[in-house]
Design an enzyme around this catalytic site. Sequence first.
Site, short mmCIF file in Angstrom:
data_model
loop_
_atom_site.label_atom_id
_atom_site.label_comp_id
_atom_site.label_asym_id
_atom_site.label_seq_id
_atom_site.Cartn_x
_atom_site.Cartn_y
_atom_site.Cartn_z
N THR A 77 47.43 44.33 48.09
CA THR A 77 47.03 43.44 49.18
C THR A 77 47.98 43.50 50.37
O THR A 77 47.55 43.63 51.52
CB THR A 77 46.92 42.00 48.67
OG1 THR A 77 45.87 41.94 47.70
CG2 THR A 77 46.62 41.03 49.80
N LYS A 159 45.61 33.55 51.02
CA LYS A 159 46.90 34.18 50.71
C LYS A 159 47.79 34.22 51.95
O LYS A 159 47.35 34.64 53.02
CB LYS A 159 46.70 35.60 50.19
CG LYS A 159 45.99 35.69 48.85
CD LYS A 159 45.88 37.15 48.41
CE LYS A 159 45.16 37.29 47.09
NZ LYS A 159 45.04 38.71 46.66
N HIS A 350 41.81 46.93 49.65
CA HIS A 350 41.79 47.85 48.52
C HIS A 350 40.48 47.65 47.79
O HIS A 350 39.74 46.70 48.07
CB HIS A 350 42.97 47.61 47.55
CG HIS A 350 43.11 46.19 47.12
ND1 HIS A 350 42.25 45.58 46.22
CD2 HIS A 350 44.00 45.21 47.47
CE1 HIS A 350 42.59 44.33 46.03
NE2 HIS A 350 43.66 44.07 46.80
#
Length: 542
Positions: A77, A159, A350
């Site tokens: 990430t 995040k 990803h």
Amino acid sequence: MKKTILLGALFSLISLAILAQETTQRPKIIVGIVVDQMRQEYFYKFSENYTEGGFKRLLREGFEMKNGHYNYIPTYTGPGHASVYTGTTPATHGIIGNNWYVRSLNKSIYCASDSTVTNVGGTPMSGEISPRNLLTTTITDELRFSTNKRSKVVAVAIKDRGASLPGGHLGDAYWYDSNTGEFMTSTYYYQELPKWVKDFNDQKQADKYLNQTWEPLLPMEKYVNSIDDNNDFEAPFIGKDSPTFPYDLASLKEDNGGYGMVASTPFGNTLTLDFAYAAIKGENLGKGEVTDFLAVSFSSPDYIGHRFGPSSKELEDNYIRLDREMEKFLNFLDEEYGKDNYLVFLSADHGVADIATYMQSENVPAGNINSGYILAQLKGYTAQVYGQGDWILNGSNDQIFLNHKLAKDTGVDIVALQHDLASFLLRFNGIKEVYTADAMRNTSFDQHRPHLLQMGYNHKASGDLLIIYEPAWLAGGARGTTHGTGYTYDTHVPILFYGWGVKSGHSTRYATVTDIAPTLSMLLNIRLPNGATGEPIHELFD
């Protein structure tokens, strides 16, 4: 004759004026969308249950690079977001993992950690965050520089790394605090939360979502592109015996991360967009004289994908729901700016591997590697052959860090040690290749897996041994899955542009995520990010 000359001169002036207008005109806002753990195939695999106004609209009216890939290892990430926004790979921008071992500190650091800053809103444990570990500029930085910082940049995600890295060094970033259920930032950006953020937090949106039940949006019989809901491959939530719908979030919340549980449901995507709408209104994005930038990262697909895998009913439901969120978002942008006045790009940080045990059940070669066991065997081997000592300092991110000082003190050649241990590691099932730091530094690889490793290899930060597993092999357990390799299931991701200045169409030419930022630079006529190695996607300019 004079009349002809005057008409010619007038025509030239008009042409120059039109050209000047064309070359200076920019979109009101750029919206960068990164979906955490989105395979390119999800555009199509679940499309029979998509609306016409979400992903299908982007594909129909936008331009897609169907063969878009990550061009380095490891596919995580932090590196993914950094690479999309810098136009280069970890070898240059320095974000070589989500976490990585630092020899000089003898410990691992987090990609977005910064001990010099503290929390603004949220809790202290979630506040030491900034982009300072990112060694290059981003496309968002360059947009700010191009307008003498009159352009606004706002990055949002659940995040923290999904916000702080896209926001760059000059933008603002907000992320979700799983301890409070609110969005926060750090003193790198502000000393106090803006009023619009406080007002949003006062709405307690996370409480609303966590008091709901997650059940399929559509009748279950429509979910034909995923395996049976009850199986032995997915990881159930704590407190629930099976990985099956429905999920009563109120009863599961306490044992599954509290407020953090929203990230493991599609409601995390909705919450992220709720905050994005608030950011657009609160900062008046796209309403000034220069182009602004909103960076949105959807973190929830990654949490869902890790737990349930890419063939699950839960993941299919997530993308069906995200499609409808995308339709709502595009309609909002139409109303707010006008259909041709905003530019969107969509990609992913990803992909993801299939669950290894599921692949084995289908007679596909696959397996799980016990990395802890291998590391223990490696330590035992070095002690036996080279003498007692702490020869292995760290094993992480499929890399091994050796003790250079001990090798020097005992007269062991470090390069010979690297090659010996590389050969030792090849004895284990599931390990396909091992490359040494010596090879990464002294050999120029121009294709295939060693090239991908080299693009992710940072001379100052990476390890001594770099391990590649066999296809479909994972470092993990019997349930759930992960990512990080250079195989197509991890590298093949969406690359799509939509809106201002973008013609409709697609190309099957190989392209990389590091081409996104240079493409934006050329569309906007601004400077390339200072470490960019990607190329503009020329099909958008033909």
